[in-house]
Design an enzyme around this catalytic site. Structure first.
Site, PDB file in Angstrom:
ATOM      1  N   SER A  94       0.840  -1.196   0.000  1.00 49.35           N
ATOM      2  CA  SER A  94       0.000   0.000   0.000  1.00 49.35           C
ATOM      3  C   SER A  94       0.872   1.241   0.000  1.00 49.35           C
ATOM      4  CB  SER A  94      -0.897   0.018   1.247  1.00 49.35           C
ATOM      5  OG  SER A  94      -1.670   1.194   1.291  1.00 49.35           O
TER       6      SER A  94
ATOM      7  N   GLY B  51      -1.958   5.989   6.241  1.00 49.90           N
ATOM      8  CA  GLY B  51      -2.809   5.590   7.357  1.00 49.90           C
ATOM      9  C   GLY B  51      -2.884   4.077   7.503  1.00 49.90           C
TER      10      GLY B  51
ATOM     11  N   ASP C 157      -7.201  -5.519   1.140  1.00 54.67           N
ATOM     12  CA  ASP C 157      -8.160  -4.791   0.317  1.00 54.67           C
ATOM     13  C   ASP C 157      -9.415  -4.656   1.144  1.00 54.67           C
ATOM     14  OD1 ASP C 157      -8.562  -3.469  -2.248  1.00 54.67           O
ATOM     15  OD2 ASP C 157     -10.249  -4.831  -2.430  1.00 54.67           O
TER      16      ASP C 157
END
Length: 200
Positions: free
Chosen positions: A16, A20, A75
């Site tokens: 990713s 965050g 995901d």
């Protein structure tokens, strides 16, 4: 120990570029003897899956192949009953910013009485040799609020009130969110498998 797990001994790459999300996984994985990195800058993986788990697999395999290290991909997304499960796997692409995504969703829910929704999270760990080592799915039920509340978290957190808490994710402290969230619940399912892989 499985041959592929030797890669886990040094590093786990979070598939990713979302700061965050990487922060949350760093906290979740804090008890494991792993060095955590985000994926290489500029790496983009096309999310062409029809489910959260399919997309998690695609991302984990692509980042593991690109880095030569084991990769963990999550995901996740928001599914709203009134919108027939949308935005679902398109949650991140619903608009170009968090504010835009929230505004669009609230507009589409403006006259809606049924505000039920749930967050889903699929987590997959893949090796650089195209092998899926672990995969799990977690879910959190809640409601879409009428307006954003709270200043913590990211994404849709300010408009998702967790069932039976009266709080949005953005109003919760990180410990409470980790306990109740879709990602936290998925990680709770992942933890025994990861412990076993690392032979802890």
């Amino acid at each position: 120990m499985h041959e592929q797990t030797k890669y886990l001994k040094s590093c786990l790459v979070i598939a990713s570029g979302n700061v965050g999300k990487i922060y949350e996984f760093r906290r979740l994985l804090a008890d494991f003897p792993l060095t955590i990195h985000g994926q290489p800058e500029g790496l983009h993986v096309e999310e062409t899956g029809n489910t959260f788990l399919e997309n998690a697999r695609l991302k984990a395999l692509a980042v593991a192949n690109a880095t030569g290290k084991c990769s963990l991909a999550d995901d996740s997304g928001l599914s709203v009953d009134h919108l027939a499960g949308a935005p679902g796997v398109h949650s991140a692409r619903y608009a170009s910013t968090d504010e835009g995504r929230i505004s669009r969703l609230l507009r589409e829910m403006e006259t809606c009485k049924n505000r039920s929704a749930h967050f889903s999270s699929a987590i997959c760990i893949a090796s650089p040799n195209n092998e899926i080592l672990l995969e799990v799915e977690g879910r959190c039920e809640g409601l879409i609020t009428n307006k954003p509340r709270g200043s913590k978290g990211f994404g849709y957190d300010p408009i998702f009130e967790v069932l039976d808490t009266g709080l949005t994710f953005a109003e919760m402290g990180i410990e409470k969110k980790q306990l109740l969230s879709h990602r936290g619940r998925a990680f709770a399912l992942l933890k025994p498998g990861l412990t076993n892989l690392l032979q802890l």
